[in-house]
Design an enzyme around this catalytic site. Structure first.
Site, mmCIF file in Angstrom:
data_model
loop_
_atom_site.group_PDB
_atom_site.id
_atom_site.type_symbol
_atom_site.label_atom_id
_atom_site.label_comp_id
_atom_site.label_asym_id
_atom_site.label_seq_id
_atom_site.Cartn_x
_atom_site.Cartn_y
_atom_site.Cartn_z
ATOM 1 N N THR A 52 0.860 -1.260 0.238
ATOM 2 C CA THR A 52 0.254 -0.036 0.253
ATOM 3 C C THR A 52 0.896 1.188 -0.009
ATOM 4 O OG1 THR A 52 -1.770 -1.110 1.066
ATOM 5 C CG2 THR A 52 -1.710 1.256 1.356
ATOM 6 N N SER A 96 1.709 -7.494 -0.975
ATOM 7 C CA SER A 96 2.294 -8.426 -0.515
ATOM 8 C C SER A 96 1.228 -9.567 -0.324
ATOM 9 C CB SER A 96 2.579 -7.948 0.799
ATOM 10 O OG SER A 96 1.706 -7.914 1.660
ATOM 11 N N THR A 129 1.871 -4.612 4.190
ATOM 12 C CA THR A 129 1.663 -5.064 5.530
ATOM 13 C C THR A 129 0.804 -6.297 5.691
ATOM 14 O OG1 THR A 129 -0.341 -3.791 5.600
ATOM 15 C CG2 THR A 129 1.588 -2.552 6.225
ATOM 16 N N ASP A 130 0.334 -6.932 4.689
ATOM 17 C CA ASP A 130 -0.543 -8.219 4.885
ATOM 18 C C ASP A 130 0.363 -9.363 5.291
ATOM 19 O OD1 ASP A 130 -3.227 -7.605 2.352
ATOM 20 O OD2 ASP A 130 -2.707 -6.695 4.216
HETATM 21 N N1 ASP Z 1 -2.660 -5.396 0.755
HETATM 22 C C1 ASP Z 1 -1.718 -4.409 1.155
HETATM 23 C C2 ASP Z 1 -0.424 -5.167 1.029
HETATM 24 O O1 ASP Z 1 -0.089 -6.087 1.824
HETATM 25 C C3 ASP Z 1 -1.748 -3.891 2.711
HETATM 26 C C4 ASP Z 1 -0.786 -2.833 2.894
HETATM 27 O O2 ASP Z 1 0.379 -2.862 2.504
HETATM 28 O O3 ASP Z 1 -1.078 -1.998 3.886
HETATM 29 O O4 ASP Z 1 0.411 -4.963 0.286
#
Ligand code: ASP
Length: 364
Positions: A52, A96, A129-130
């Site tokens: 993200t 991710s 973050t995932d």
């Molecule tokens: N869906 C995103 C990821 O994991 C969530 C994020 O980066 O906050 O790439």
């Protein structure tokens, strides 16, 4: 007829063009350099992988999509040049949710290569973050350096009213530059809080303060240009980077589970299993039979827990209890979360082969 005679030459030229194109891409990916603006400042590498933090709202749908390069990410960080000299490596740009252990294996090889350079003080990895907690743990297990490796990302994309990505990158670079941060191993640092890769979890789907380490607590805090150390919890489990990772499957068991998926995975060639069990490490009788089936085929089985905090214990001796499973040869994961236990088992199997006693040592 002429074409037929010249075909081998044409084919050779085509193959050579593909080879040079590929190697030039490989060369680009090796071509990392620090832009020194102040020789008195430390040098920090920023390796970008997507997530993200590197996304923007799509003009048509308004939804987050990959859109920001590593250089653009760095350009958006105020005051970075006063903290460190930066070198950016665009490793990839994916959400991710698409990450795999095979990609983390390549990423770890790249970080190891850069971090061993004497001119590099530390490395920042920007990542979605995932799966960040797992990716950071994979590097925790395989990075051979005590210099800071700091994972960071963002819960809001670059189009949001309060995109916290730039601030997180600034804090991550401050931490990667600081001597106070040496020896912690790989960390996950967002919203100023520093978490150790082994114990961190993503705990909230949308909130910026999503990464926490539960009962273990934060390692430290980054604020106003400096790192504050809360504690020194350092785990030093290290494994070499293998050329290939064996397939290890993760399951979470539940009330009424009949164990069929475990049997299926064994019959499909899984080389190891991790089961997120109930409570302190218990499963129902049919799941227990499936685990015994796996063990009878010499497939190592690690028992982790669905419960957020606390350790798997050999407390129950009845059929399916953690004590009975351990006695039958299952490995207890302690307080390591199941999806991370899967990565540890993959690397352990790659290192020691199918030797449950030796694999068990890594879970102590
Ligand atoms: N869906 C995103 C990821 O994991 C969530 C994020 O980066 O906050 O790439």
């Amino acid at each position: 007829m002429k074409i037929v005679r010249r075909f081998p030459l044409f084919l050779m030229c085509l193959l050579l063009s593909f080879y040079f194109a590929a190697s030039s891409h490989a060369k680009e990916s090796l071509d990392f350099k620090i832009h020194v603006t102040d020789s008195k400042l430390p040098n920090v590498a920023i390796i970008t992988t997507g997530g993200t933090i590197a996304e923007k709202a799509d003009a048509k749908t308004g939804k987050s999509v990959p859109a920001v390069s590593g250089e653009e990410l760095v350009k958006a960080v105020p005051g970075l040049a006063k903290v460190a000299n930066i070198g950016v490596l665009n490793f990839m740009n994916i959400d991710s949710s698409q990450m795999t252990p095979a990609i983390w294996l390549k990423l770890s090889g790249k970080v190891n290569e850069i971090i061993k350079r004497p001119d590099i003080a530390g490395v920042v990895v920007t990542h979605g973050t995932d799966t960040m907690a797992e990716g950071a743990y994979f590097l925790e297990l395989t990075i051979q350096s005590d210099k800071p490796v700091v994972f960071t990302g963002a819960m809001n994309d670059a189009s949001a009213p309060f995109p916290e990505g730039p601030g997180n990158i600034l804090n991550a670079v401050i931490q990667a530059s600081s001597k106070e941060a040496r020896g912690w191993g790989v960390t996950v640092t967002l919203n100023s809080y520093i978490n150790g890769a082994r114990d961190v979890r993503k705990t909230q789907t949308t909130n910026v303060q999503t990464f926490k380490s539960g009962e273990k607590g934060y390692l430290g805090y980054v604020y106003d240009g400096k790192v504050t150390r809360f504690n020194n919890r350092i785990r030093k489990t290290k494994l070499p980077l293998p050329s290939k990772l064996p397939p290890v499957v993760f399951f979470s068991t539940y009330a009424g589970d009949n164990g069929d998926f475990i049997r299926y995975a064994v019959d499909k060639g899984a080389k190891g299993l991790v089961i997120d069990a109930l409570g302190a490490g218990n499963v129902n009788e049919r799941t227990c039979d499936a685990i015994l089936y796996a063990l009878s085929k010499k497939i190592p089985v690690v028992i982790s827990t669905r419960v957020y905090y606390g350790s798997v214990e050999p407390a129950y001796g009845d059929k399916g209890g953690g004590g009975m499973l351990e006695k039958k040869g299952a490995i207890l994961a302690g307080d390591l979360m199941g999806t991370k236990a899967r990565l540890l088992l993959m690397l352990a199997l790659a290192e020691v082969g199918n030797n449950p006693e030796k694999s068990k040592m890594y879970f102590k």
